[in-house]
Design an enzyme around this catalytic site. Structure first.
Site, PDB file in Angstrom:
ATOM      1  N   THR A 198       0.810  -1.324  -0.005  1.00  0.00           N
ATOM      2  CA  THR A 198      -0.159   0.032   0.109  1.00  0.00           C
ATOM      3  C   THR A 198       0.892   1.183  -0.079  1.00  0.00           C
ATOM      4  O   THR A 198       2.137   1.208   0.307  1.00  0.00           O
ATOM      5  CB  THR A 198      -0.793   0.128   1.122  1.00  0.00           C
ATOM      6  OG1 THR A 198      -0.160   0.108   2.345  1.00  0.00           O
ATOM      7  CG2 THR A 198      -1.638  -1.117   1.285  1.00  0.00           C
ATOM      8  N   GLU A 343      -5.842  -4.080  -0.700  1.00  0.00           N
ATOM      9  CA  GLU A 343      -6.188  -5.183   0.092  1.00  0.00           C
ATOM     10  C   GLU A 343      -7.262  -6.149  -0.346  1.00  0.00           C
ATOM     11  O   GLU A 343      -7.686  -7.035   0.175  1.00  0.00           O
ATOM     12  CB  GLU A 343      -6.757  -4.842   1.588  1.00  0.00           C
ATOM     13  CG  GLU A 343      -5.322  -4.016   2.433  1.00  0.00           C
ATOM     14  CD  GLU A 343      -5.137  -2.615   2.343  1.00  0.00           C
ATOM     15  OE1 GLU A 343      -5.680  -1.934   1.122  1.00  0.00           O
ATOM     16  OE2 GLU A 343      -4.709  -1.986   3.098  1.00  0.00           O
ATOM     17  N   LYS A 451     -15.233  16.749  10.419  1.00  0.00           N
ATOM     18  CA  LYS A 451     -15.979  16.580  11.618  1.00  0.00           C
ATOM     19  C   LYS A 451     -16.120  18.009  12.076  1.00  0.00           C
ATOM     20  O   LYS A 451     -15.284  18.757  12.721  1.00  0.00           O
ATOM     21  CB  LYS A 451     -15.029  15.807  12.546  1.00  0.00           C
ATOM     22  CG  LYS A 451     -15.219  14.308  12.097  1.00  0.00           C
ATOM     23  CD  LYS A 451     -14.001  13.487  12.732  1.00  0.00           C
ATOM     24  CE  LYS A 451     -13.800  12.247  12.140  1.00  0.00           C
ATOM     25  NZ  LYS A 451     -12.602  12.001  11.333  1.00  0.00           N
ATOM     26  N   TRP A 456     -20.731  15.276  10.692  1.00  0.00           N
ATOM     27  CA  TRP A 456     -19.891  14.904   9.592  1.00  0.00           C
ATOM     28  C   TRP A 456     -20.159  15.579   8.208  1.00  0.00           C
ATOM     29  O   TRP A 456     -21.302  15.602   7.868  1.00  0.00           O
ATOM     30  CB  TRP A 456     -19.853  13.500   9.382  1.00  0.00           C
ATOM     31  CG  TRP A 456     -19.020  12.557  10.383  1.00  0.00           C
ATOM     32  CD1 TRP A 456     -18.371  13.101  11.634  1.00  0.00           C
ATOM     33  CD2 TRP A 456     -18.703  11.183  10.359  1.00  0.00           C
ATOM     34  NE1 TRP A 456     -17.674  12.011  12.091  1.00  0.00           N
ATOM     35  CE2 TRP A 456     -17.981  11.279  11.644  1.00  0.00           C
ATOM     36  CE3 TRP A 456     -19.115  10.230   9.533  1.00  0.00           C
ATOM     37  CZ2 TRP A 456     -17.530   9.624  11.815  1.00  0.00           C
ATOM     38  CZ3 TRP A 456     -18.470   8.981   9.899  1.00  0.00           C
ATOM     39  CH2 TRP A 456     -17.959   8.657  10.970  1.00  0.00           C
TER      40      TRP A 456
HETATM   41  P1  ADP Z   1      -3.558   3.614  -2.086  1.00  0.00           P
HETATM   42  O1  ADP Z   1      -2.291   2.773  -1.839  1.00  0.00           O
HETATM   43  O2  ADP Z   1      -3.684   4.830  -3.036  1.00  0.00           O
HETATM   44  O3  ADP Z   1      -4.294   3.982  -0.603  1.00  0.00           O
HETATM   45  P2  ADP Z   1      -5.699   1.680  -2.693  1.00  0.00           P
HETATM   46  O4  ADP Z   1      -5.965   1.411  -4.079  1.00  0.00           O
HETATM   47  O5  ADP Z   1      -5.244   0.829  -1.775  1.00  0.00           O
HETATM   48  O6  ADP Z   1      -4.344   2.576  -2.857  1.00  0.00           O
HETATM   49  O7  ADP Z   1      -6.850   2.695  -2.021  1.00  0.00           O
HETATM   50  C1  ADP Z   1      -7.923   2.386  -1.865  1.00  0.00           C
HETATM   51  C2  ADP Z   1      -8.947   3.500  -1.397  1.00  0.00           C
HETATM   52  O8  ADP Z   1      -9.063   4.439  -2.643  1.00  0.00           O
HETATM   53  C3  ADP Z   1     -10.295   3.151  -0.897  1.00  0.00           C
HETATM   54  O9  ADP Z   1     -10.171   2.541   0.558  1.00  0.00           O
HETATM   55  C4  ADP Z   1     -11.147   4.201  -1.210  1.00  0.00           C
HETATM   56  O10 ADP Z   1     -10.852   5.097  -0.019  1.00  0.00           O
HETATM   57  C5  ADP Z   1     -10.383   4.759  -2.372  1.00  0.00           C
HETATM   58  N1  ADP Z   1     -11.316   4.455  -3.598  1.00  0.00           N
HETATM   59  C6  ADP Z   1     -10.901   3.456  -4.343  1.00  0.00           C
HETATM   60  N2  ADP Z   1     -12.016   3.246  -5.324  1.00  0.00           N
HETATM   61  C7  ADP Z   1     -13.048   4.506  -5.083  1.00  0.00           C
HETATM   62  C8  ADP Z   1     -13.954   4.834  -5.651  1.00  0.00           C
HETATM   63  N3  ADP Z   1     -14.828   4.468  -6.747  1.00  0.00           N
HETATM   64  N4  ADP Z   1     -14.660   6.035  -4.851  1.00  0.00           N
HETATM   65  C9  ADP Z   1     -14.296   6.566  -3.839  1.00  0.00           C
HETATM   66  N5  ADP Z   1     -12.803   5.969  -3.275  1.00  0.00           N
HETATM   67  C10 ADP Z   1     -12.293   5.054  -3.816  1.00  0.00           C
END
Ligand code: ADP
Length: 551
Positions: A198, A343, A451, A456
């Site tokens: 990540t 994940e 917040k 929220w």
């Molecule tokens: P990074 O390493 O950039 O965090 P990830 O791909 O694991 O990469 O990030 C996942 C996160 O990206 C998700 O938990 C969510 O918050 C955000 N995300 C992914 N797709 C979407 C979507 N279609 N709309 C909103 N948020 C998204």
């Protein structure tokens, strides 16, 4: 009469009589080699030239690579590092490395060099494959990466640059003595095949170790009717990088279905992408919103219409309403929003267009398409409150989004304890609602939600509203410390033209958001900082603007 259960017990266990099949990603490329050998894999090389390969060639060269790695002494389960662009050689590595039993460890070259060092050491890479353009990056850090004994540069012998990298060799020489009819070894289906870290905006990056089984199941789910909206005759432009979450599974999904892949290499600017789209008659394109923002602007400035493209699958961050509308109105392109994370392999939900959606008035359709979609079969979702109670799926209640399923992370690589609760639920770190039809909507990332006085505010919703203003190119909302309300929203705007009119934006927002959501300030900025996976780095902006409302 002997009861059925006694009969079954006599046979050994309560088991069926079906064959068990050791799932191995190598079997996917074998299938493509046999059934779709001529289907093209088109790449843009570093030179800018467009190079053609196909599944047959990728399979043969992947086997040469697999056998060369075996001859070199790479063992099952060892992580083989790569700093690679989307090209046919990367496809070969996906199959050659995983197929021979090692782990395809994709490294995000856009991360800070310190994080790259951390990741290489944590994964104990012995060999690293890299594009020639990344040689300077690795030369600068190789002294801090003691496990690496060999660097393979993704080029031919003639293209080898001068380098101080240890035991450096070109990819073509490395695979030269390999065996193109090498047979993949039999592997356990739970054996690891891929590793992706990540981005680690807070703390060290964490590794997610995918198995052969999870990868196959994920690819099947992506190929399904509620998956990624594929058509057999598609020509897929993969702007999603293969170094991030295994390229959203597309290298496997493409081979499983014999679909043409178009890989842009380094050429991510509007002109290069449009050239590929037109030349290769791209019908389906995958990427994150920031990439499409650039492409849409380029098309607008140059009066280009994307005539061949039918759909685009967008994920990684929320897709703004304005983008969905622009794709449809200006290019006749349907947007499929997908949601997932490193994940989750990543596909978890997708918003596939249905017959019912087609009948909706456009405004309603676009609004519905801003939702992140329904879970694909195999993925379970629920939302819970802070005490762990399940919340109703009425489209109103929102809380922590929890997920479980066969391609969802259970434990981070080399961690001592599980990342899931006792029932197997993984906390996504996202705040969502789920409606009665099963659509999941991301309200915000837990760390981005604002917040204000105990209530929220969704930065995603505010951004969506602001981005529809004609003078706004990109909008980003962050929570900024406030003396009375804890936090208040500040709207950062990259303007679409010379007009920088706060009042016009406030007036535009008035009937679109609750009064108390009104941003305390609107700040015009030239650009927004973008992180290693193409997302706006809100963490940086929060730091920069932390005193903005305290004056
Ligand atoms: P990074 O390493 O950039 O965090 P990830 O791909 O694991 O990469 O990030 C996942 C996160 O990206 C998700 O938990 C969510 O918050 C955000 N995300 C992914 N797709 C979407 C979507 N279609 N709309 C909103 N948020 C998204």
């Amino acid at each position: 009469m002997v009861s059925l259960s006694t009969q079954l017990k006599k046979r050994g266990k309560f088991m069926s009589n079906m064959q068990s099949w050791k799932q191995n990603v190598g079997s996917i490329i074998n299938y493509a080699e046999r059934i779709f050998p001529e289907v093209e894999i088109v790449s843009r090389a570093l030179s800018g030239e467009i190079v053609k390969s196909n599944y047959g060639q990728v399979a043969k060269r992947a086997k040469k690579l697999g056998s060369s790695l075996e001859a070199y002494g790479i063992k099952h389960g060892q992580n083989v590092g790569s700093l690679a662009l989307n090209t046919y050689r990367n496809m070969e590595m996906y199959y050659g490395i995983s197929g021979m039993g090692a782990v395809m460890h994709t490294i995000n070259f856009r991360l800070h060099p310190e994080q790259v060092v951390y990741i290489i050491n944590h994964a104990e890479n012995r060999i690293i494959f890299l594009e020639t353009v990344f040689a300077p990056l690795l030369e600068a850090i190789q002294a801090n990466c003691p496990t690496v004994e060999k660097y393979v540069l993704l080029c031919s012998k003639e293209e080898m640059p001068e380098t101080t990298l240890k035991d450096a060799i070109s990819y073509e020489e490395f695979i030269d003595d390999g065996d193109e009819s090498y047979e993949w070894p039999e592997l356990e289906e739970d054996a690891p095949c891929g590793l992706c870290y990540t981005s680690g905006t807070t703390g060290n990056p964490k590794g997610v170790l995918y198995s052969h089984k999870s990868t196959l199941l994920h690819a099947w789910a992506g190929s399904s009717a509620n998956g990624l909206g594929l058509d057999k005759d598609d020509s897929i432009l993969m702007v999603v990088p293969m170094f991030h979450v295994m390229g959203w599974g597309l290298p496997y999904i493409g081979a499983m279905n014999g679909i043409k892949l178009v890989l842009p290499g380094m050429g991510m600017d509007g002109a290069a992408l449009v050239e590929l789209i037109e030349k290769e008659k791209v019908t389906l394109a995958f990427g994150v919103p920031t990439i499409w923002l650039g492409l849409l602007n380029y098309c607008k400035e140059n009066s280009i219409t994307l005539n061949t493209v039918k759909q685009t699958v967008i994920g990684g961050s929320a897709v703004p309403y304005a983008m969905i509308k622009q794709f449809d109105e200006e290019h006749g392109v349907n947007v499929v929003q997908g949601w997932g994370m490193t994940e989750t392999s990543p596909l978890a939900t997708a918003n596939i267009k249905t017959k019912e959606m087609e009948a909706l008035p456009k405004e309603e359709l676009y609004k519905l398409q801003t939702k992140q979609g329904k879970p694909v079969f195999g993925v379970e979702l629920k939302i819970i409150d802070d005490d762990g109670n399940k919340l109703p799926e009425d489209g109103e209640a929102y809380g922590k989004l929890m997920i479980r399923g066969p391609w969802i992370n259970k434990r981070y690589y080399k961690h001592d304890s599980d990342a899931v609760d006792k029932d197997g639920w993984f906390d996504t770190g996202d705040i969502s609602s789920i409606d009665p039809d099963g659509y999941m909507t991301i309200v915000d990332r837990a760390k981005d939600v604002i917040k204000s006085g105990g209530e929220w505010i969704s930065s995603v919703d505010l951004e969506n509203a602001a981005q529809s203003h004609p003078d706004v190119m990109q909008a980003c909302v962050i929570g900024v410390a406030h003396p009375k309300w804890d936090e208040r929203p500040v709207l950062l705007v990259v303007p679409a033209n010379e007009k920088k009119d706060k009042d016009s934006i406030y007036a535009f927002l008035e009937d679109k958001i609750a009064k108390w959501w009104k941003p305390d300030d609107i700040v015009f900025v030239e650009e927004l900082p973008i992180g290693a996976t193409g997302k706006v780095l809100k963490i940086e902006l929060r730091e920069k603007f932390k005193d903005h409302l305290m004056k």
